[in-house]
Scaffold this motif. Sequence first.
Motif, PDB file in Angstrom:
ATOM      1  N   LEU A 183     -13.895   3.568  -7.189  1.00 53.17           N
ATOM      2  CA  LEU A 183     -14.522   2.759  -6.134  1.00 53.17           C
ATOM      3  C   LEU A 183     -15.651   1.903  -6.697  1.00 53.17           C
ATOM      4  CD1 LEU A 183     -14.578   5.266  -3.141  1.00 53.17           C
ATOM      5  CD2 LEU A 183     -12.964   3.397  -3.563  1.00 53.17           C
ATOM      6  N   ALA A 184     -16.387   2.425  -7.664  1.00 54.98           N
ATOM      7  CA  ALA A 184     -17.472   1.652  -8.274  1.00 54.98           C
ATOM      8  C   ALA A 184     -16.928   0.431  -9.005  1.00 54.98           C
ATOM      9  CB  ALA A 184     -18.273   2.529  -9.235  1.00 54.98           C
ATOM     10  N   ILE A 185     -15.795   0.585  -9.665  1.00 59.31           N
ATOM     11  CA  ILE A 185     -15.237  -0.505 -10.477  1.00 59.31           C
ATOM     12  C   ILE A 185     -14.350  -1.437  -9.656  1.00 59.31           C
ATOM     13  CG2 ILE A 185     -13.813  -1.062 -12.500  1.00 59.31           C
ATOM     14  CD1 ILE A 185     -16.547   0.345 -13.119  1.00 59.31           C
ATOM     15  N   GLU A 186     -13.482  -0.876  -8.846  1.00 60.99           N
ATOM     16  CA  GLU A 186     -12.489  -1.682  -8.115  1.00 60.99           C
ATOM     17  C   GLU A 186     -12.938  -2.081  -6.709  1.00 60.99           C
ATOM     18  OE1 GLU A 186      -9.472  -2.748  -9.289  1.00 60.99           O
ATOM     19  OE2 GLU A 186      -9.814  -1.821 -11.238  1.00 60.99           O
ATOM     20  N   GLY A 187     -13.935  -1.385  -6.169  1.00 58.94           N
ATOM     21  CA  GLY A 187     -14.372  -1.646  -4.806  1.00 58.94           C
ATOM     22  C   GLY A 187     -13.637  -0.760  -3.815  1.00 58.94           C
ATOM     23  N   PRO A 188     -14.092  -0.724  -2.578  1.00 53.97           N
ATOM     24  CA  PRO A 188     -13.536   0.209  -1.600  1.00 53.97           C
ATOM     25  C   PRO A 188     -12.257  -0.254  -0.896  1.00 53.97           C
ATOM     26  CG  PRO A 188     -15.361  -0.998  -0.644  1.00 53.97           C
ATOM     27  CD  PRO A 188     -15.280  -1.420  -2.096  1.00 53.97           C
ATOM     28  N   GLN A 189     -11.834  -1.485  -1.106  1.00 51.07           N
ATOM     29  CA  GLN A 189     -10.668  -1.990  -0.401  1.00 51.07           C
ATOM     30  C   GLN A 189      -9.420  -1.203  -0.818  1.00 51.07           C
ATOM     31  OE1 GLN A 189     -12.404  -3.870  -2.615  1.00 51.07           O
ATOM     32  NE2 GLN A 189     -13.758  -4.934  -1.233  1.00 51.07           N
ATOM     33  N   PRO A 190      -8.506  -0.971   0.117  1.00 52.98           N
ATOM     34  CA  PRO A 190      -7.255  -0.301  -0.261  1.00 52.98           C
ATOM     35  C   PRO A 190      -6.434  -1.195  -1.194  1.00 52.98           C
ATOM     36  CG  PRO A 190      -7.217  -0.947   2.056  1.00 52.98           C
ATOM     37  CD  PRO A 190      -8.580  -1.276   1.536  1.00 52.98           C
ATOM     38  N   ALA A 191      -5.581  -0.570  -1.983  1.00 54.73           N
ATOM     39  CA  ALA A 191      -4.737  -1.325  -2.916  1.00 54.73           C
ATOM     40  C   ALA A 191      -3.769  -2.240  -2.163  1.00 54.73           C
ATOM     41  CB  ALA A 191      -3.968  -0.367  -3.818  1.00 54.73           C
ATOM     42  N   PHE A 192      -3.241  -1.767  -1.032  1.00 52.58           N
ATOM     43  CA  PHE A 192      -2.317  -2.553  -0.216  1.00 52.58           C
ATOM     44  C   PHE A 192      -3.073  -3.093   0.981  1.00 52.58           C
ATOM     45  CE2 PHE A 192       0.674  -3.036   3.302  1.00 52.58           C
ATOM     46  CZ  PHE A 192       1.667  -3.801   2.710  1.00 52.58           C
ATOM     47  N   ARG A 193      -2.991  -4.394   1.175  1.00 56.60           N
ATOM     48  CA  ARG A 193      -3.629  -5.032   2.322  1.00 56.60           C
ATOM     49  C   ARG A 193      -2.568  -5.817   3.085  1.00 56.60           C
ATOM     50  NH1 ARG A 193      -7.165  -4.519  -1.605  1.00 56.60           N
ATOM     51  NH2 ARG A 193      -7.154  -6.421  -2.743  1.00 56.60           N
ATOM     52  N   CYS A 194      -2.212  -5.310   4.244  1.00 56.22           N
ATOM     53  CA  CYS A 194      -1.166  -5.915   5.061  1.00 56.22           C
ATOM     54  C   CYS A 194      -1.611  -7.300   5.542  1.00 56.22           C
ATOM     55  CB  CYS A 194      -0.862  -5.008   6.254  1.00 56.22           C
ATOM     56  SG  CYS A 194       0.464  -5.633   7.300  1.00 56.22           S
ATOM     57  N   GLN A 195      -0.751  -8.263   5.339  1.00 57.13           N
ATOM     58  CA  GLN A 195      -1.020  -9.633   5.780  1.00 57.13           C
ATOM     59  C   GLN A 195      -0.239  -9.986   7.047  1.00 57.13           C
ATOM     60  OE1 GLN A 195      -3.378 -11.555   4.036  1.00 57.13           O
ATOM     61  NE2 GLN A 195      -3.676  -9.555   3.070  1.00 57.13           N
ATOM     62  N   GLU A 196       0.439  -8.997   7.615  1.00 60.26           N
ATOM     63  CA  GLU A 196       1.246  -9.190   8.828  1.00 60.26           C
ATOM     64  C   GLU A 196       2.248 -10.324   8.675  1.00 60.26           C
ATOM     65  OE1 GLU A 196       2.054  -7.743  11.590  1.00 60.26           O
ATOM     66  OE2 GLU A 196       0.643  -6.089  11.530  1.00 60.26           O
ATOM     67  N   ALA A 239       2.926  -4.714  18.843  1.00 64.24           N
ATOM     68  CA  ALA A 239       1.880  -3.871  19.425  1.00 64.24           C
ATOM     69  C   ALA A 239       1.568  -2.671  18.529  1.00 64.24           C
ATOM     70  CB  ALA A 239       2.300  -3.402  20.820  1.00 64.24           C
ATOM     71  N   GLN A 240       2.570  -2.149  17.842  1.00 62.65           N
ATOM     72  CA  GLN A 240       2.377  -1.017  16.934  1.00 62.65           C
ATOM     73  C   GLN A 240       2.071  -1.543  15.529  1.00 62.65           C
ATOM     74  OE1 GLN A 240       2.402   2.239  17.851  1.00 62.65           O
ATOM     75  NE2 GLN A 240       2.569   1.428  19.915  1.00 62.65           N
ATOM     76  N   PRO A 241       1.266  -0.793  14.787  1.00 61.59           N
ATOM     77  CA  PRO A 241       1.015  -1.223  13.400  1.00 61.59           C
ATOM     78  C   PRO A 241       2.322  -1.301  12.617  1.00 61.59           C
ATOM     79  CG  PRO A 241      -0.453   0.578  14.026  1.00 61.59           C
ATOM     80  CD  PRO A 241       0.544   0.426  15.135  1.00 61.59           C
ATOM     81  N   CYS A 242       2.341  -2.145  11.665  1.00 64.07           N
ATOM     82  CA  CYS A 242       3.493  -2.321  10.792  1.00 64.07           C
ATOM     83  C   CYS A 242       3.810  -0.991  10.097  1.00 64.07           C
ATOM     84  CB  CYS A 242       3.167  -3.394   9.754  1.00 64.07           C
ATOM     85  SG  CYS A 242       4.410  -3.615   8.483  1.00 64.07           S
ATOM     86  N   GLY A 243       5.067  -0.572  10.140  1.00 60.47           N
ATOM     87  CA  GLY A 243       5.476   0.680   9.513  1.00 60.47           C
ATOM     88  C   GLY A 243       5.245   0.687   8.011  1.00 60.47           C
ATOM     89  N   ILE A 244       5.409  -0.449   7.379  1.00 59.52           N
ATOM     90  CA  ILE A 244       5.167  -0.552   5.941  1.00 59.52           C
ATOM     91  C   ILE A 244       3.683  -0.340   5.653  1.00 59.52           C
ATOM     92  CG2 ILE A 244       5.178  -2.142   3.973  1.00 59.52           C
ATOM     93  CD1 ILE A 244       7.753  -3.355   5.286  1.00 59.52           C
ATOM     94  N   SER A 245       2.857  -0.998   6.430  1.00 59.43           N
ATOM     95  CA  SER A 245       1.413  -0.841   6.251  1.00 59.43           C
ATOM     96  C   SER A 245       0.989   0.609   6.471  1.00 59.43           C
ATOM     97  CB  SER A 245       0.661  -1.760   7.215  1.00 59.43           C
ATOM     98  OG  SER A 245      -0.724  -1.592   7.058  1.00 59.43           O
ATOM     99  N   ALA A 246       1.510   1.244   7.516  1.00 56.41           N
ATOM    100  CA  ALA A 246       1.159   2.639   7.804  1.00 56.41           C
ATOM    101  C   ALA A 246       1.573   3.555   6.654  1.00 56.41           C
ATOM    102  CB  ALA A 246       1.814   3.084   9.111  1.00 56.41           C
TER     103      ALA A 246
END
Length: 169
Positions: A81-94, A109-116
């Motif tokens: 987290l110190a080096i890469e930052g707190p963002q998740p590796a996968f960021r859904c762009q919808e 209405a439901q979150p993307c299954g891939i993102s989940a």
Amino acid sequence: MKLSEGIEQAIHSVSMLAGLAPGGLLSAAALAEFHGVSPSYLLKHLQALSQAGILATEPGPKGGYRLARAADAITLLDIVLAIEGPQPAFRCQEIRQRGPNPLPQRYFAQPCGISAAMLRAERAYRDELRRITIAAILADLTVSDDGGITARGCAFLERHGRRARSTTE
């Protein structure tokens, strides 16, 4: 998932600093020399580790780095987290909502299954990194090392280690 080279350098540097005697310091140049890496690139990561409270620094020509907390209180996740930052590796762009013939919003209405699924995997990955401390890595090394790795590191620390200035100076 691909982590930057800085992660490996940071983990090895923190592990090496864990071997310092109390009050000891090691310069960024010495850490870079030992690991055969670019001093300027490593310095960027050492600064990030310092800002995250993993390393403590002593400025000046006789200064250097040491652990800011015990090796058993520093996890691999702390370093990542110190080096890469707190963002998740996968960021859904919808992207499922883009392209021709868009569907009404009710289909999303439901979150993307891939993102989940990716976020579940990220949680598992982070949980595992959170479980592993620098102290545990060093303990594992002592089990598999015939003494050569430890002797190399100790000899280097003996030659390049520095003493922190006393607060009474």
